[in-house]
Design an enzyme around this catalytic site. Structure first.
Site, PDB file in Angstrom:
ATOM      1  N   TYR A  98       1.025  -1.759  -0.175  1.00 34.07           N
ATOM      2  CA  TYR A  98       0.526  -0.005  -0.084  1.00 34.07           C
ATOM      3  C   TYR A  98       1.482   1.041   0.336  1.00 34.07           C
ATOM      4  O   TYR A  98       1.415   1.459   1.292  1.00 34.07           O
ATOM      5  CB  TYR A  98      -1.422  -0.114   1.096  1.00 34.07           C
ATOM      6  CG  TYR A  98      -2.281   1.309   1.267  1.00 34.07           C
ATOM      7  CD1 TYR A  98      -1.851   2.131   0.140  1.00 34.07           C
ATOM      8  CD2 TYR A  98      -2.907   1.093   2.589  1.00 34.07           C
ATOM      9  CE1 TYR A  98      -2.849   2.871   0.503  1.00 34.07           C
ATOM     10  CE2 TYR A  98      -3.515   2.242   2.459  1.00 34.07           C
ATOM     11  CZ  TYR A  98      -3.332   3.103   1.817  1.00 34.07           C
ATOM     12  OH  TYR A  98      -4.319   4.267   2.022  1.00 34.07           O
TER      13      TYR A  98
ATOM     14  N   LYS B 111      -1.400  -1.558  -4.256  1.00 34.63           N
ATOM     15  CA  LYS B 111      -2.583  -0.019  -4.104  1.00 34.63           C
ATOM     16  C   LYS B 111      -1.484   1.098  -3.956  1.00 34.63           C
ATOM     17  O   LYS B 111      -1.002   1.263  -3.703  1.00 34.63           O
ATOM     18  CB  LYS B 111      -3.119  -0.364  -2.915  1.00 34.63           C
ATOM     19  CG  LYS B 111      -4.660   1.326  -2.851  1.00 34.63           C
ATOM     20  CD  LYS B 111      -5.045   1.394  -1.090  1.00 34.63           C
ATOM     21  CE  LYS B 111      -5.978   2.183  -1.712  1.00 34.63           C
ATOM     22  NZ  LYS B 111      -6.103   2.581  -0.234  1.00 34.63           N
TER      23      LYS B 111
END
Length: 306
Positions: free
Chosen positions: A144, A173
């Site tokens: 992330y 992400k």
């Protein structure tokens, strides 16, 4: 075949009561509502979920509440609802501790791990951080990158190396808002597509990311506009590119409006305006001012969300 995260997954908000306790009943209601309105997964304890604000007991109960609320529910195509759990900490051992809690809860498809906050790591340190975490678990791991919040970025070359070296690192992400960065994630990992994919983390760029080759998005605005956000993916998947792009255009004003106030307060205020008793963010985050609230209400009205 490795686990493939796909579609639209909201990083679900954490409802708090006035005394600061977690409102688990509203959390369960929100979880069901989002799935009923077309999302493909749920992601408790992300940035939008104020992961930094809960203790271990609350963390476990939040994950359990979300899981139980949507047990047996499926997407429009009959696929199971994907569940991701945020495991974020400044230290490697802190992340591993949270992952062990997720493993104890069971039923989650993957864990999402943010870059450490406050400290500024080198790329070598980030590689070792994620490699150590991946080696500590059999669960799929989603990297992330939220550089605007942590001031740390995972370079495309580092992501590519992790994708090559760690079979259970299944996605990244990208919340940088930098489409070139997302493109480089996709370009440099295209030979790892059997087990590694890219998820968009900026709600204004979902359509663009899908066209580039991303498999989905973790979209905070899906808390407020689940059907509109899911339409971007569903119409794209069905080959209706014009419809997917129109849904993207429709969603954009809401994402831009989240720049008002301290994130994720705008998301919560929008939900309250919709009649959902999610409360406000925990202090020190404060409510939007009167002018900001009026602007937000106008955005929601224009989107037919009120």
């Amino acid at each position: 075949m490795a686990f493939v995260p796909y579609g639209i997954t909201p990083p679900i908000i954490t409802p708090f009561r006035e005394d600061g306790s977690v409102d688990y009943e509203t959390l369960a209601m929100m979880s069901k509502r989002l799935v009923e309105n077309g999302v493909h997964g749920l992601f408790p304890m992300g940035t939008t979920g104020e992961f930094y604000a809960v203790n271990d007991e609350e963390f476990v109960k939040i994950l359990t509440t979300v899981k139980d609320a949507v047990a047996g529910m499926t997407t429009r195509k009959g696929r199971p609802i994907q569940l991701f759990a945020g495991c974020n900490h400044i230290t490697t051992r802190g992340v591993i501790h949270l992952i062990h809690l997720v493993e104890q809860v069971g039923g989650y498809d993957a864990v999402s791990v943010l870059t450490p906050m406050f400290i500024s790591q080198t790329q070598d340190e980030l590689y070792t951080y994620y490699k150590t975490i991946a080696d500590s678990t059999d669960m799929p791991v989603i990297l992330y990158n939220n550089k605007p919040k942590t001031n740390v970025t995972i370079a495309p070359e580092t992501v590519a190396q992790l994708a090559r070296d760690c079979a259970n690192i299944v996605a990244v992400k990208d919340s940088t808002g930098d489409m070139t960065n997302s493109e480089e994630y996709l370009r440099l990992t295209r030979d790892q597509r059997d087990h590694f994919n890219v998820l968009m983390g900026r709600d204004t760029l979902i359509f663009a990311a899908l066209m580039y080759g991303a498999t989905g998005a973790i979209a905070s605005c899906a808390n407020v506009a689940p059907r509109i956000t899911a339409d971007i993916y569903d119409k794209w998947e069905d080959g209706d590119l014009a419809g997917a792009l129109e849904a993207q255009y429709k969603l954009a004003p809401l994402r831009i409006a989240t720049n008002m106030g301290t994130f994720p307060q705008t998301i919560k205020e929008a939900l309250v305006m919709q009649g959902l008793p999610v409360g406000k963010c925990l202090d020190p985050i404060q409510e939007l001012n009167a002018d900001q609230k009026a602007k937000l209400r106008k955005v929601l009205e224009d989107m037919d969300l009120l």
